[in-house]
Design an enzyme around this catalytic site. Structure first.
Site, PDB file in Angstrom:
ATOM      1  N   ASN A   9     -11.418 -30.321  60.180  1.00 11.14           N
ATOM      2  CA  ASN A   9     -10.847 -30.001  61.368  1.00 11.14           C
ATOM      3  C   ASN A   9      -9.817 -28.623  61.202  1.00 11.14           C
ATOM      4  O   ASN A   9      -9.520 -27.823  62.151  1.00 11.14           O
ATOM      5  CB  ASN A   9     -10.116 -31.013  62.131  1.00 11.14           C
ATOM      6  CG  ASN A   9     -10.683 -31.978  62.846  1.00 11.14           C
ATOM      7  OD1 ASN A   9     -11.702 -31.661  63.666  1.00 11.14           O
ATOM      8  ND2 ASN A   9     -11.086 -33.151  62.249  1.00 11.14           N
ATOM      9  N   ALA A 109     -18.997 -37.414  59.432  1.00  8.70           N
ATOM     10  CA  ALA A 109     -19.629 -37.075  58.428  1.00  8.70           C
ATOM     11  C   ALA A 109     -18.890 -36.771  57.219  1.00  8.70           C
ATOM     12  O   ALA A 109     -19.276 -37.004  55.948  1.00  8.70           O
ATOM     13  CB  ALA A 109     -20.414 -35.559  58.608  1.00  8.70           C
ATOM     14  N   ASP A 110     -17.439 -36.481  57.181  1.00 11.18           N
ATOM     15  CA  ASP A 110     -16.860 -36.258  56.046  1.00 11.18           C
ATOM     16  C   ASP A 110     -16.396 -37.459  55.242  1.00 11.18           C
ATOM     17  O   ASP A 110     -16.660 -37.886  54.171  1.00 11.18           O
ATOM     18  CB  ASP A 110     -15.148 -35.659  56.450  1.00 11.18           C
ATOM     19  CG  ASP A 110     -14.780 -36.443  57.614  1.00 11.18           C
ATOM     20  OD1 ASP A 110     -15.322 -37.283  58.367  1.00 11.18           O
ATOM     21  OD2 ASP A 110     -13.501 -36.229  57.731  1.00 11.18           O
ATOM     22  N   ARG A 111     -16.418 -38.775  56.046  1.00 10.53           N
ATOM     23  CA  ARG A 111     -16.222 -40.041  55.497  1.00 10.53           C
ATOM     24  C   ARG A 111     -17.514 -40.822  54.939  1.00 10.53           C
ATOM     25  O   ARG A 111     -17.401 -41.352  53.779  1.00 10.53           O
ATOM     26  CB  ARG A 111     -15.688 -41.079  56.862  1.00 10.53           C
ATOM     27  CG  ARG A 111     -14.370 -40.515  57.326  1.00 10.53           C
ATOM     28  CD  ARG A 111     -13.827 -41.207  58.404  1.00 10.53           C
ATOM     29  NE  ARG A 111     -13.166 -42.486  58.108  1.00 10.53           N
ATOM     30  CZ  ARG A 111     -12.646 -43.276  58.798  1.00 10.53           C
ATOM     31  NH1 ARG A 111     -12.882 -43.171  60.247  1.00 10.53           N
ATOM     32  NH2 ARG A 111     -12.038 -44.337  58.389  1.00 10.53           N
ATOM     33  N   THR A 189      20.832 -33.468  58.157  1.00 10.77           N
ATOM     34  CA  THR A 189      19.487 -33.405  58.985  1.00 10.77           C
ATOM     35  C   THR A 189      18.124 -33.267  58.281  1.00 10.77           C
ATOM     36  O   THR A 189      17.377 -33.974  58.460  1.00 10.77           O
ATOM     37  CB  THR A 189      19.748 -32.450  60.266  1.00 10.77           C
ATOM     38  OG1 THR A 189      20.647 -32.832  61.122  1.00 10.77           O
ATOM     39  CG2 THR A 189      18.411 -32.606  61.178  1.00 10.77           C
TER      40      THR A 189
END
Length: 261
Positions: A9, A109-111, A189
């Site tokens: 992605n 597809a990646d998995r 912060t």
């Protein structure tokens, strides 16, 4: 030589293989609008700079989680390499494992490629953690079957959401506070944000892995991959192996299987 193309992605990785050895790799931001000609100008120049001849590429395999990017990569393969690419998950490149889940066709597809590679490279029950745009946790049993997993927002997505929604919070780097400082009481912060984002993510990851191991009920090795795997490995003992090339290796394994069939 094999040219493996892993379309995520966020980034697309092009890797040249000689057998199972990666000879070189190049990365470009994912943009479905990028044309085959644009890919070619970039990729062929890089190949030439490193001494690789496009004519040496005898096979191309593509894995993509961005369907709109596939067509232009197919055109790149055909127009500039004279090859019809293999597409991971489409005949003749079958996954070759059981997807023991409710909707097997929805498995990315990646998995699936990670499942192939992990079972080929490591024995026993496995949990594959892939740090990408999303962080995925995939359970692969000792027979190589995909049993399901978890999808969590990637750490960069989490940080982007925090900074976007809170106008006064600054943009910070993805890093532990002050290098290796493990304290969790922030004094300003920026420190508080880094503690929340980084150590919060480590705690989430360790907690989910503990729950997965408990549910599996047998010892399971933890395999980490993706761009941030090395960074997190320096700050947790949870991983058994860090394998940043797992997806690319999976593509090489799939391409080999087509040759052998």
């Amino acid at each position: 030589m094999l040219l493996a193309v892993d379309v995520g992605n966020t980034n697309i990785v092009f890797a040249l293989f000689e057998g199972r050895e990666i000879k070189s790799r190049w990365r470009v931001a994912t943009d479905p609008r990028r044309t085959a000609d644009e890919y070619a100008v970039w990729l062929l120049q890089l190949m030439q700079l490193q001494g690789f001849d496009r004519k040496a590429v005898s096979k191309i395999i593509i894995s993509t989680v961005v369907p709109r990017a596939q067509h232009n990569l197919e055109v790149l393969s055909q127009k500039y390499f004279g090859l019809d690419p293999l597409i991971a998950g489409q005949a003749p490149v079958e996954w070759g494992f059981e997807a023991d889940v409710d909707e097997p066709r929805s498995l990315g597809a990646d998995r699936a490629v990670n499942t192939v590679a992990a079972h080929a490279k490591y024995a026993g029950d496995l949990i594959v953690v892939d740090f990408g745009t999303a962080t995925t946790f995939d359970v692969v049993d000792f027979n190589g079957a995909y049993k399901g997993g978890i999808i969590a927002p990637g750490i960069n997505l989490s940080l982007d959401a925090l900074v976007t929604a809170a106008a006064k919070l600054p943009r910070i780097a993805i890093a532990p506070p002050r290098g290796n400082d493990r304290r969790v009481i922030g004094r300003n912060t920026e420190d508080q944000m880094q503690i929340g984002v980084f150590w919060g993510y480590v705690a989430m990851m360790e907690g989910l892995i503990a729950r997965l191991r408990s549910e599996i009920g047998r010892p399971a090795k933890i395999i980490a991959t993706g761009g941030l795997a090395v960074l997190f490995d320096e700050h947790t003992e949870i991983f058994d192996h860090v394998d940043t090339d797992l997806t690319l290796d999976g593509l090489a394994i799939l391409a080999e299987r087509v040759s052998d069939s």
